[in-house]
Design an enzyme around this catalytic site. Sequence first.
Site, mmCIF file in Angstrom:
data_model
loop_
_atom_site.group_PDB
_atom_site.id
_atom_site.type_symbol
_atom_site.label_atom_id
_atom_site.label_comp_id
_atom_site.label_asym_id
_atom_site.label_seq_id
_atom_site.Cartn_x
_atom_site.Cartn_y
_atom_site.Cartn_z
ATOM 1 N N SER A 12 0.874 -1.179 0.000
ATOM 2 C CA SER A 12 0.000 0.000 0.000
ATOM 3 C C SER A 12 0.908 1.225 0.000
ATOM 4 O O SER A 12 2.076 1.139 0.401
ATOM 5 C CB SER A 12 -0.933 -0.007 1.213
ATOM 6 O OG SER A 12 -0.198 -0.166 2.407
ATOM 7 N N GLU A 14 1.288 5.457 0.913
ATOM 8 C CA GLU A 14 0.740 6.615 1.641
ATOM 9 C C GLU A 14 1.146 7.915 0.942
ATOM 10 O O GLU A 14 2.303 8.093 0.551
ATOM 11 C CB GLU A 14 1.262 6.605 3.084
ATOM 12 C CG GLU A 14 0.670 7.729 3.918
ATOM 13 C CD GLU A 14 0.932 7.562 5.395
ATOM 14 O OE1 GLU A 14 0.698 6.451 5.943
ATOM 15 O OE2 GLU A 14 1.393 8.530 6.025
ATOM 16 N N ASP A 106 -1.631 14.548 16.099
ATOM 17 C CA ASP A 106 -0.695 15.364 16.881
ATOM 18 C C ASP A 106 -1.392 16.628 17.362
ATOM 19 O O ASP A 106 -2.284 17.137 16.690
ATOM 20 C CB ASP A 106 0.518 15.738 16.022
ATOM 21 C CG ASP A 106 1.456 14.565 15.840
ATOM 22 O OD1 ASP A 106 1.684 13.836 16.824
ATOM 23 O OD2 ASP A 106 1.931 14.359 14.712
ATOM 24 N N PHE A 216 13.331 14.601 10.631
ATOM 25 C CA PHE A 216 11.946 14.148 10.680
ATOM 26 C C PHE A 216 11.804 12.960 11.645
ATOM 27 O O PHE A 216 10.885 12.905 12.472
ATOM 28 C CB PHE A 216 11.570 13.775 9.248
ATOM 29 C CG PHE A 216 10.173 13.298 9.055
ATOM 30 C CD1 PHE A 216 9.096 14.086 9.444
ATOM 31 C CD2 PHE A 216 9.923 12.070 8.445
ATOM 32 C CE1 PHE A 216 7.799 13.647 9.249
ATOM 33 C CE2 PHE A 216 8.629 11.626 8.244
ATOM 34 C CZ PHE A 216 7.567 12.421 8.652
ATOM 35 N N HIS A 266 3.698 -1.140 3.851
ATOM 36 C CA HIS A 266 3.055 0.161 3.638
ATOM 37 C C HIS A 266 4.164 1.171 3.355
ATOM 38 O O HIS A 266 5.021 1.411 4.208
ATOM 39 C CB HIS A 266 2.272 0.547 4.901
ATOM 40 C CG HIS A 266 1.493 1.815 4.781
ATOM 41 N ND1 HIS A 266 0.407 1.964 3.945
ATOM 42 C CD2 HIS A 266 1.630 3.019 5.406
ATOM 43 C CE1 HIS A 266 -0.094 3.192 4.070
ATOM 44 N NE2 HIS A 266 0.636 3.859 4.941
HETATM 45 P P1 FAD Z 1 -2.793 6.684 19.715
HETATM 46 O O1 FAD Z 1 -2.806 5.343 19.082
HETATM 47 O O2 FAD Z 1 -4.045 7.144 20.377
HETATM 48 O O3 FAD Z 1 -1.607 6.751 20.719
HETATM 49 C C1 FAD Z 1 -0.287 6.442 20.281
HETATM 50 C C2 FAD Z 1 0.593 6.160 21.458
HETATM 51 O O4 FAD Z 1 0.801 7.337 22.209
HETATM 52 C C3 FAD Z 1 -0.050 5.167 22.367
HETATM 53 O O5 FAD Z 1 0.707 4.034 22.335
HETATM 54 C C4 FAD Z 1 -0.075 5.784 23.712
HETATM 55 O O6 FAD Z 1 0.620 4.942 24.599
HETATM 56 C C5 FAD Z 1 0.622 7.089 23.560
HETATM 57 N N1 FAD Z 1 -0.187 8.173 24.070
HETATM 58 C C6 FAD Z 1 -1.251 8.717 23.472
HETATM 59 N N2 FAD Z 1 -1.731 9.722 24.214
HETATM 60 C C7 FAD Z 1 -0.955 9.783 25.289
HETATM 61 C C8 FAD Z 1 -0.936 10.589 26.429
HETATM 62 N N3 FAD Z 1 -1.849 11.562 26.580
HETATM 63 N N4 FAD Z 1 0.025 10.365 27.349
HETATM 64 C C9 FAD Z 1 0.934 9.388 27.202
HETATM 65 N N5 FAD Z 1 0.969 8.595 26.137
HETATM 66 C C10 FAD Z 1 0.053 8.778 25.208
HETATM 67 N N6 FAD Z 1 -0.844 12.332 12.012
HETATM 68 C C11 FAD Z 1 -1.686 13.217 11.419
HETATM 69 O O7 FAD Z 1 -1.879 14.336 11.949
HETATM 70 N N7 FAD Z 1 -2.345 12.910 10.267
HETATM 71 C C12 FAD Z 1 -2.206 11.700 9.673
HETATM 72 O O8 FAD Z 1 -2.818 11.439 8.649
HETATM 73 C C13 FAD Z 1 -1.316 10.742 10.269
HETATM 74 N N8 FAD Z 1 -1.130 9.509 9.730
HETATM 75 C C14 FAD Z 1 -0.340 8.585 10.367
HETATM 76 C C15 FAD Z 1 -0.234 7.294 9.835
HETATM 77 C C16 FAD Z 1 0.542 6.328 10.460
HETATM 78 C C17 FAD Z 1 0.625 4.941 9.835
HETATM 79 C C18 FAD Z 1 1.252 6.650 11.639
HETATM 80 C C19 FAD Z 1 2.123 5.611 12.309
HETATM 81 C C20 FAD Z 1 1.155 7.927 12.187
HETATM 82 C C21 FAD Z 1 0.349 8.901 11.569
HETATM 83 N N9 FAD Z 1 0.200 10.185 12.095
HETATM 84 C C22 FAD Z 1 -0.640 11.102 11.471
HETATM 85 C C23 FAD Z 1 0.930 10.582 13.310
HETATM 86 C C24 FAD Z 1 0.045 10.403 14.550
HETATM 87 O O9 FAD Z 1 -1.072 11.237 14.444
HETATM 88 C C25 FAD Z 1 0.860 10.794 15.770
HETATM 89 O O10 FAD Z 1 1.870 9.887 16.016
HETATM 90 C C26 FAD Z 1 0.019 11.055 17.015
HETATM 91 O O11 FAD Z 1 0.843 11.705 17.987
HETATM 92 C C27 FAD Z 1 -0.564 9.820 17.660
HETATM 93 O O12 FAD Z 1 -1.685 9.381 16.996
HETATM 94 P P2 FAD Z 1 -2.086 7.821 17.149
HETATM 95 O O13 FAD Z 1 -3.350 7.550 16.466
HETATM 96 O O14 FAD Z 1 -0.928 7.010 16.781
HETATM 97 O O15 FAD Z 1 -2.344 7.816 18.722
#
Ligand code: FAD
Length: 297
Positions: A12, A14, A106, A216, A266
């Site tokens: 896939s 991105e 983020d 990055f 991916h």
């Molecule tokens: P979650 O799965 O909710 O959390 C990720 C980890 O952070 C968890 O393991 C948890 O332990 C820890 N965590 C979360 N919140 C807390 C907290 N409050 N305190 C302590 N630990 C915490 N970002 C974008 O803005 N747009 C995108 O389209 C995008 N695409 C992405 C695609 C992929 C495949 C990946 C790997 C990342 C992507 N990101 C994107 C980045 C992502 O949004 C960031 O890494 C963000 O900080 C965490 O989102 P998540 O869904 O991984 O969080």
Amino acid sequence: MTSATKDRFRISFEFFPPKSAEMEGQLWETAQELKRYNPDFVSVTYGAGGTTKAPTFSAVQHMIETVGLTTASHLTCVDADRAETHQVLDDLKNLGVRRIVALRGDPSSGIGTAYRPHPEGYANAAELVAALKKEGDLDISVSAYPEKHPESPDVSADIEMLKRKADNGADRALTQFFFDNDVFERYLEAVRKAGISIPVIPGIMPIQNLTQLKRFASRCGSTVPAFLDDRFAGFDDNPADRAKIAAEVAAEQIEDLIGRGLHEFHFYTMNRAPLVASVLQTLGRQPSDDSRAGAAA
Ligand code: FAD
């Protein structure tokens, strides 16, 4: 036999939404070119604070309607209450989207600042996945972090979060990019030990520019091992050789992962086709000649 069944690994791609007309043209060309390598799906990222909502929609629409690719939209919880999140989802469904990469996102105040969930929104990706699952017929991918998320105290906190996402209905995890396959294998063992059975698909970042990648990577929590400095040493002024090495490095990483039993990857394409195409060709994957001829839905 279709090429999907004879390919020895699945892929896939991105993309991110283009920020200018010039970047837009480049993205459409990239997508057309990479379509020839028969991806299972492509995905389009989604920016923080609603700022790139419209570019994500228009990129997703173009991928589906003009390029004819199965397209996942990323969706984050950032600065959105639940009603807004569901409105975005409805808009995406109206575009024909059936796959979501569900993320917390983020903080809109910048990476490194504390994440504050919207008081009326979903607090994290696990809550978002549960809500999406209730919508029925959606394929849901989530993130995974082999080297832990920068905010996590340790890898086990990350695995706990991945388990919540899987238990709430995620279909697969796409990992942050990494370069040390031993680290990934240890992570995967821990994931399976925690009772998580969904596919965990390695995120592959072909290295367009090592210096930029290092900046990055440190924000993403990904390590850039010293062996990469050695591989690229002496080629700063030689783009052709640098590209060749970059393709070899990514192809070697994937070949090694295939040897460890992984068969789906991916690619973080950075919206550019040549290096990704070169990695795939190094691995023996040939482009089909017919998919440029016309778009299919
Ligand atoms: P979650 O799965 O909710 O959390 C990720 C980890 O952070 C968890 O393991 C948890 O332990 C820890 N965590 C979360 N919140 C807390 C907290 N409050 N305190 C302590 N630990 C915490 N970002 C974008 O803005 N747009 C995108 O389209 C995008 N695409 C992405 C695609 C992929 C495949 C990946 C790997 C990342 C992507 N990101 C994107 C980045 C992502 O949004 C960031 O890494 C963000 O900080 C965490 O989102 P998540 O869904 O991984 O969080």
